[in-house]
Design a protein around this motif. Structure first.
Motif, PDB file in Angstrom:
ATOM      1  N   MET A   1       0.848  -1.204   0.000  1.00 19.14           N
ATOM      2  CA  MET A   1       0.000   0.000   0.000  1.00 19.14           C
ATOM      3  C   MET A   1       0.879   1.248   0.000  1.00 19.14           C
ATOM      4  O   MET A   1       1.853   1.341   0.753  1.00 19.14           O
ATOM      5  N   ASN A   2       0.518   2.214  -0.846  1.00 21.06           N
ATOM      6  CA  ASN A   2       1.248   3.476  -0.921  1.00 21.06           C
ATOM      7  C   ASN A   2       0.708   4.425   0.148  1.00 21.06           C
ATOM      8  O   ASN A   2      -0.495   4.675   0.210  1.00 21.06           O
ATOM      9  N   PHE A   3       1.589   4.958   0.987  1.00 22.27           N
ATOM     10  CA  PHE A   3       1.158   5.822   2.081  1.00 22.27           C
ATOM     11  C   PHE A   3       1.378   7.301   1.766  1.00 22.27           C
ATOM     12  O   PHE A   3       1.370   8.127   2.663  1.00 22.27           O
ATOM     13  N   ASN A   4       1.599   7.638   0.499  1.00 24.67           N
ATOM     14  CA  ASN A   4       1.809   9.027   0.094  1.00 24.67           C
ATOM     15  C   ASN A   4       0.626   9.522  -0.745  1.00 24.67           C
ATOM     16  O   ASN A   4       0.215   8.859  -1.702  1.00 24.67           O
ATOM     17  N   TYR A   5       0.121  10.694  -0.363  1.00 24.90           N
ATOM     18  CA  TYR A   5      -1.033  11.267  -1.048  1.00 24.90           C
ATOM     19  C   TYR A   5      -0.808  12.753  -1.311  1.00 24.90           C
ATOM     20  O   TYR A   5       0.077  13.377  -0.712  1.00 24.90           O
ATOM     21  N   ASP A   6      -1.623  13.285  -2.202  1.00 27.12           N
ATOM     22  CA  ASP A   6      -1.602  14.739  -2.399  1.00 27.12           C
ATOM     23  C   ASP A   6      -2.372  15.430  -1.287  1.00 27.12           C
ATOM     24  O   ASP A   6      -1.921  16.407  -0.707  1.00 27.12           O
ATOM     25  N   VAL A   7      -3.573  14.908  -0.993  1.00 28.23           N
ATOM     26  CA  VAL A   7      -4.458  15.524   0.000  1.00 28.23           C
ATOM     27  C   VAL A   7      -4.965  14.457   0.962  1.00 28.23           C
ATOM     28  O   VAL A   7      -5.414  13.391   0.535  1.00 28.23           O
ATOM     29  N   LEU A   8      -4.896  14.752   2.254  1.00 26.26           N
ATOM     30  CA  LEU A   8      -5.487  13.913   3.292  1.00 26.26           C
ATOM     31  C   LEU A   8      -6.653  14.675   3.911  1.00 26.26           C
ATOM     32  O   LEU A   8      -6.515  15.854   4.254  1.00 26.26           O
ATOM     33  N   VAL A   9      -7.792  14.025   4.075  1.00 25.25           N
ATOM     34  CA  VAL A   9      -8.948  14.632   4.739  1.00 25.25           C
ATOM     35  C   VAL A   9      -9.278  13.798   5.963  1.00 25.25           C
ATOM     36  O   VAL A   9      -9.490  12.585   5.859  1.00 25.25           O
ATOM     37  N   VAL A  10      -9.320  14.434   7.115  1.00 28.35           N
ATOM     38  CA  VAL A  10      -9.578  13.747   8.383  1.00 28.35           C
ATOM     39  C   VAL A  10     -11.025  14.003   8.793  1.00 28.35           C
ATOM     40  O   VAL A  10     -11.413  15.135   9.095  1.00 28.35           O
ATOM     41  N   GLY A  11     -11.844  12.951   8.769  1.00 26.49           N
ATOM     42  CA  GLY A  11     -13.253  13.072   9.135  1.00 26.49           C
ATOM     43  C   GLY A  11     -14.135  13.005   7.913  1.00 26.49           C
ATOM     44  O   GLY A  11     -13.934  13.737   6.940  1.00 26.49           O
ATOM     45  N   ALA A  12     -15.138  12.106   7.944  1.00 26.99           N
ATOM     46  CA  ALA A  12     -16.015  11.914   6.779  1.00 26.99           C
ATOM     47  C   ALA A  12     -17.431  12.390   7.062  1.00 26.99           C
ATOM     48  O   ALA A  12     -18.404  11.734   6.733  1.00 26.99           O
ATOM     49  N   GLY A  13     -17.535  13.554   7.707  1.00 31.54           N
ATOM     50  CA  GLY A  13     -18.837  14.200   7.850  1.00 31.54           C
ATOM     51  C   GLY A  13     -19.134  15.013   6.597  1.00 31.54           C
ATOM     52  O   GLY A  13     -18.579  14.769   5.524  1.00 31.54           O
ATOM     53  N   THR A  30      -6.238  11.430  -3.200  1.00 29.49           N
ATOM     54  CA  THR A  30      -6.826  11.877  -1.932  1.00 29.49           C
ATOM     55  C   THR A  30      -7.161  10.693  -1.044  1.00 29.49           C
ATOM     56  O   THR A  30      -7.678   9.683  -1.519  1.00 29.49           O
ATOM     57  N   LEU A  31      -6.889  10.848   0.259  1.00 31.22           N
ATOM     58  CA  LEU A  31      -7.262   9.832   1.245  1.00 31.22           C
ATOM     59  C   LEU A  31      -8.216  10.448   2.252  1.00 31.22           C
ATOM     60  O   LEU A  31      -7.922  11.487   2.851  1.00 31.22           O
ATOM     61  N   TRP A 106     -24.045   8.837  -0.246  1.00 32.62           N
ATOM     62  CA  TRP A 106     -22.755   9.508  -0.097  1.00 32.62           C
ATOM     63  C   TRP A 106     -21.614   8.492  -0.191  1.00 32.62           C
ATOM     64  O   TRP A 106     -20.594   8.742  -0.843  1.00 32.62           O
ATOM     65  N   ARG A 107     -21.781   7.342   0.472  1.00 28.50           N
ATOM     66  CA  ARG A 107     -20.713   6.336   0.406  1.00 28.50           C
ATOM     67  C   ARG A 107     -20.527   5.841  -1.029  1.00 28.50           C
ATOM     68  O   ARG A 107     -19.392   5.605  -1.473  1.00 28.50           O
ATOM     69  N   GLU A 108     -21.627   5.691  -1.742  1.00 27.01           N
ATOM     70  CA  GLU A 108     -21.543   5.272  -3.148  1.00 27.01           C
ATOM     71  C   GLU A 108     -20.717   6.278  -3.960  1.00 27.01           C
ATOM     72  O   GLU A 108     -19.884   5.901  -4.791  1.00 27.01           O
ATOM     73  N   ILE A 109     -20.950   7.573  -3.702  1.00 28.99           N
ATOM     74  CA  ILE A 109     -20.194   8.612  -4.415  1.00 28.99           C
ATOM     75  C   ILE A 109     -18.722   8.563  -4.034  1.00 28.99           C
ATOM     76  O   ILE A 109     -17.830   8.563  -4.900  1.00 28.99           O
ATOM     77  N   VAL A 110     -18.454   8.500  -2.730  1.00 32.48           N
ATOM     78  CA  VAL A 110     -17.061   8.513  -2.255  1.00 32.48           C
ATOM     79  C   VAL A 110     -16.292   7.308  -2.801  1.00 32.48           C
ATOM     80  O   VAL A 110     -15.161   7.444  -3.297  1.00 32.48           O
ATOM     81  N   GLU A 111     -16.898   6.125  -2.738  1.00 27.86           N
ATOM     82  CA  GLU A 111     -16.184   4.913  -3.155  1.00 27.86           C
ATOM     83  C   GLU A 111     -16.012   4.808  -4.667  1.00 27.86           C
ATOM     84  O   GLU A 111     -15.204   3.997  -5.137  1.00 27.86           O
ATOM     85  N   ASN A 112     -16.757   5.605  -5.414  1.00 26.56           N
ATOM     86  CA  ASN A 112     -16.668   5.519  -6.867  1.00 26.56           C
ATOM     87  C   ASN A 112     -16.108   6.791  -7.503  1.00 26.56           C
ATOM     88  O   ASN A 112     -16.243   6.991  -8.711  1.00 26.56           O
ATOM     89  N   THR A 113     -15.487   7.635  -6.683  1.00 23.37           N
ATOM     90  CA  THR A 113     -14.816   8.828  -7.204  1.00 23.37           C
ATOM     91  C   THR A 113     -13.372   8.485  -7.525  1.00 23.37           C
ATOM     92  O   THR A 113     -12.636   7.998  -6.657  1.00 23.37           O
ATOM     93  N   ASP A 114     -12.958   8.724  -8.735  1.00 18.57           N
ATOM     94  CA  ASP A 114     -11.569   8.474  -9.133  1.00 18.57           C
ATOM     95  C   ASP A 114     -10.617   9.261  -8.245  1.00 18.57           C
ATOM     96  O   ASP A 114     -10.921  10.394  -7.846  1.00 18.57           O
ATOM     97  N   ASN A 115      -9.486   8.682  -7.927  1.00 21.92           N
ATOM     98  CA  ASN A 115      -8.415   9.308  -7.120  1.00 21.92           C
ATOM     99  C   ASN A 115      -8.720   9.357  -5.631  1.00 21.92           C
ATOM    100  O   ASN A 115      -7.897   9.829  -4.850  1.00 21.92           O
ATOM    101  N   LEU A 116      -9.924   8.872  -5.209  1.00 25.68           N
ATOM    102  CA  LEU A 116     -10.298   8.990  -3.802  1.00 25.68           C
ATOM    103  C   LEU A 116     -10.287   7.620  -3.125  1.00 25.68           C
ATOM    104  O   LEU A 116     -10.890   6.662  -3.607  1.00 25.68           O
ATOM    105  N   PHE A 117      -9.597   7.555  -1.981  1.00 25.47           N
ATOM    106  CA  PHE A 117      -9.453   6.313  -1.233  1.00 25.47           C
ATOM    107  C   PHE A 117      -9.915   6.551   0.204  1.00 25.47           C
ATOM    108  O   PHE A 117      -9.912   7.680   0.694  1.00 25.47           O
ATOM    109  N   ILE A 118     -10.315   5.469   0.890  1.00 26.83           N
ATOM    110  CA  ILE A 118     -10.819   5.564   2.261  1.00 26.83           C
ATOM    111  C   ILE A 118      -9.947   4.711   3.176  1.00 26.83           C
ATOM    112  O   ILE A 118      -9.501   3.622   2.802  1.00 26.83           O
TER     113      ILE A 118
END
Length: 624
Positions: A1-13, A30-31, A106-118
């Motif tokens: 697993m790659n632990f380097n990202y451009d953007v990290l977002v803390v909290g999924a509200g 993005t993570l 919302w989860r469907e959108i997040v999980e199917n957005t390119d470049n976005l990981f959870i």
């Protein structure tokens, strides 16, 4: 697993989801880190989106290419346009949402957005090097590195819940709080404090006597949140219900006040003045014998209802006893009581308008961490933070929105310029350019700006250009089509408006309050035919054209005022003065200007305590 990202977002509200999807859609790897993937975009309080001024924010989020409007439309179980009896400057869309479907969508959108990981985990600290954030550490011992980090921690930072004298550590019912980040940021020089909010009891609908309540149905028309061309709402539409407290209810609540955390000293932080608990209402408005309550459905497949207007932190038995005094609730069964929650926030004057912190570079705050309350306020901040986190990670120019461009601009400018002394909630009265910030034209104001930044996609621009073209066509027709008195006067008299004495343009007739486009078109075949040419979204476009016609003078006048203020927005003063050395400024002005270091003369003028004389001093020093 790659632990380097451009953007990290803390909290999924609501802030975190908008920030993460915005950054990812703009091209950043993005993570999104969340404690619980099953609670993505959880509606912690009422199952509703929008409302007075808040609905305008959701329309703006959508116009910018965000997701809240789309999710709200797809999961709506009731839609209402509030304030329709007033002018369009304050019309405000609102939906009841299916809480469970809202999370799923919302989860469907997040999980199917390119470049976005959870990643499911708890962030315990930030990695900071040379006053620049470089990543985060989690409770599982993982280190994630990133060029930008967005904190959207909601009520989880050292969250403490209160039900009577019972105290439970947590960020939300049945969810743990988060510690470590506040303490670290305080050591770095950040100013932090505590705020309080609350949520009401959740009721089992099977125990409610709906025959003793007033039914409130939703609107059945074309209005929605998203400017995208969606089909009708997919879910069953449900009613809300209205009832009232009474003197017996108030006596029961009063008798329990000695056990209320708000009144026995247990809670010391600041609560929302505009969304008070029921115990605060009976104390503040002691002369009132009744308060209105709204019973709101939580979804199409659940018996759970939210009791709007009965937010409380009183003991469980007091809440139940008081509710049983309401006739519709005499056999009440509840799923869980209301509770209050205290949490950490950070003084938002420590932020730039991009929502990047002044103390640590590449670190952004969005949502309740900035002292706001509400899903919509959080979503708007999250979107701006996500856009700027992406731009900062890739060396792009900053993205900001002015006060005359959006309620989101008013929100952020109020936060970073004035700070907060209570949970900040948006109202139409906070915006000095309300008629420019209508819900019908958020796409006109913002979509092209977002497209040029890279967030709004071609589909939105195409829809916007079509809408502009059709509105201009309709207005053009009314500006050129003349009506003779002998033809139109009988129609005007039937509508209760004065007859013409000479020929007049159709546009001038539509400005009359008794006339609207639809009722006059029925009597003018050529105009009706012209309206029928509208290929898509006909009702939305006709309404937008009518607002432009009826309020043209007001819109132009307000735009002139906004343009004058914009001149001051263009006079940049950041880092140009040593304010403490300017003795001609008042002592308060020196202190506040030094603390906030405003970007422009206009922002300086909005700082509480800065007088017109102080602004004149600065203009003189600038040679103006």
């Amino acid at each position: 697993m790659n632990f380097n990202y451009d953007v990290l977002v803390v909290g999924a509200g609501h802030a975190g989801c908008e920030a993460a999807t915005a950054a990812a859609n703009m091209g950043s790897k993005t993570l999104l880190i969340t404690m619980d993937m099953n609670k993505i975009a959880q509606m912690s309080c009422n199952p509703a989106v929008g409302g007075i001024a808040k609905g305008q924010i959701v329309r703006e989020i959508d116009a910018l290419g965000g997701q809240m409007g789309i999710v709200s439309d797809m999961t709506a179980i009731q839609f209402r346009m509030l304030n329709r009896s007033k002018g369009p400057a304050v019309w405000s869309p609102r939906v009841q949402s299916d809480r469970a479907q809202f999370i799923i969508k919302w989860r469907e959108i997040v999980e199917n957005t390119d470049n976005l990981f959870i990643w499911q985990d708890t962030v315990t600290s930030l990695i900071i090097k040379d006053k620049t954030v470089a990543g985060v550490k989690t409770s599982l011992g993982v280190e994630f590195l990133a060029k930008s980090v967005v904190l959207t921690n909601g009520t989880f930072l050292n969250g403490l819940m209160h039900i009577g004298k019972t105290q439970i550590e947590g960020g939300r019912v049945s969810e743990p709080s988060s510690s470590g980040i506040t303490e670290q940021l305080k050591e770095l020089g950040f100013t932090t404090d505590r705020m309080k909010t609350g949520t009401p009891v959740r009721i089992d609908g099977r125990s409610v006597d709906f025959s003793l309540m007033e039914e409130q149905k939703g609107d059945d028309d074309f209005h929605k949140f998203s400017y995208l061309d969606f089909k009708p709402r997919p879910l069953e539409q449900l009613s809300c219900w209205i009832c009232y407290t009474n003197e017996e209810v108030h006596k029961t609540l009063s008798d329990g006040l000695e056990d209320s955390p708000l009144y026995n000293g247990q809670i010391k932080s600041i609560g929302p003045r505009y969304c008070p608990s029921i115990e605060t209402k009976i104390v503040t408005f002691a002369d009132k014998t009744a308060h209105q309550l709204f019973l709101e459905p939580e979804g199409v497949n659940t018996q759970e209802y939210y009791l709007n207007g009965f937010s409380s932190s009183l003991p469980l038995h007091t809440q139940i006893e008081a509710l049983q005094k309401v006739p519709a609730f005499r056999n009440i069964h509840i799923y869980r009581p209301g509770y209050a929650i205290e949490y950490d926030f950070f003084d938002p004057t420590q932020l730039y308008h991009t929502l990047e912190t002044k103390i640590v570079s590449n670190l952004f705050f969005a949502g309740q961490i900035n002292g706001t309350t509400g899903y919509e306020e959080a979503g708007g901040q999250g979107l701006i933070a996500g856009i700027n986190a992406h731009l900062k990670a890739h060396g792009g120019n900053e993205f900001t929105i002015k006060r005359d461009e959006a309620y989101i601009g008013v929100l952020i400018d109020d936060l970073v310029t004035k700070g907060v002394d209570e949970p900040y909630r948006m109202f139409t009265s906070r915006a000095e350019y309300r008629i420019l910030l209508r819900q019908d034209d958020a796409d006109m104001r913002l979509t092209e700006k977002a497209y040029n930044t890279g967030l709004a996609k071609q589909e939105r621009i195409d829809l916007l250009n079509e809408k502009k073209k059709e509105i201009d066509r309709i207005i053009g027709f009314t500006s050129n089509y003349s009506l003779k008195p002998e033809y139109i006067n009988p129609v005007l008299e039937s509508f209760g408006t004065s007859p013409l004495k000479q020929k007049a343009k159709l546009k001038d007739i539509i400005t009359r309050p008794q006339i609207d486009i639809k009722n006059i078109a029925e009597h003018i075949p050529a105009f009706k035919e012209e309206l029928e040419k509208t290929p898509n979204r006909k009702e939305e476009i006709i309404e937008a054209a009518e607002i432009r016609i009826k309020y043209d003078g007001y819109i132009k006048r307000e735009q002139l005022i906004a343009d004058k203020i914009t001149r001051l927005e263009n006079i940049r003063i950041k880092d140009k003065f040593d304010y403490n050395s300017i003795l001609s400024l008042s002592t308060e002005a020196r202190q506040k200007l030094e603390k906030i270091n405003p970007e422009t003369i206009a922002q300086a003028s909005r700082i509480p305590g800065i007088s017109p004389n102080d602004i004149s001093v600065l203009l003189v020093l600038l040679g103006r």
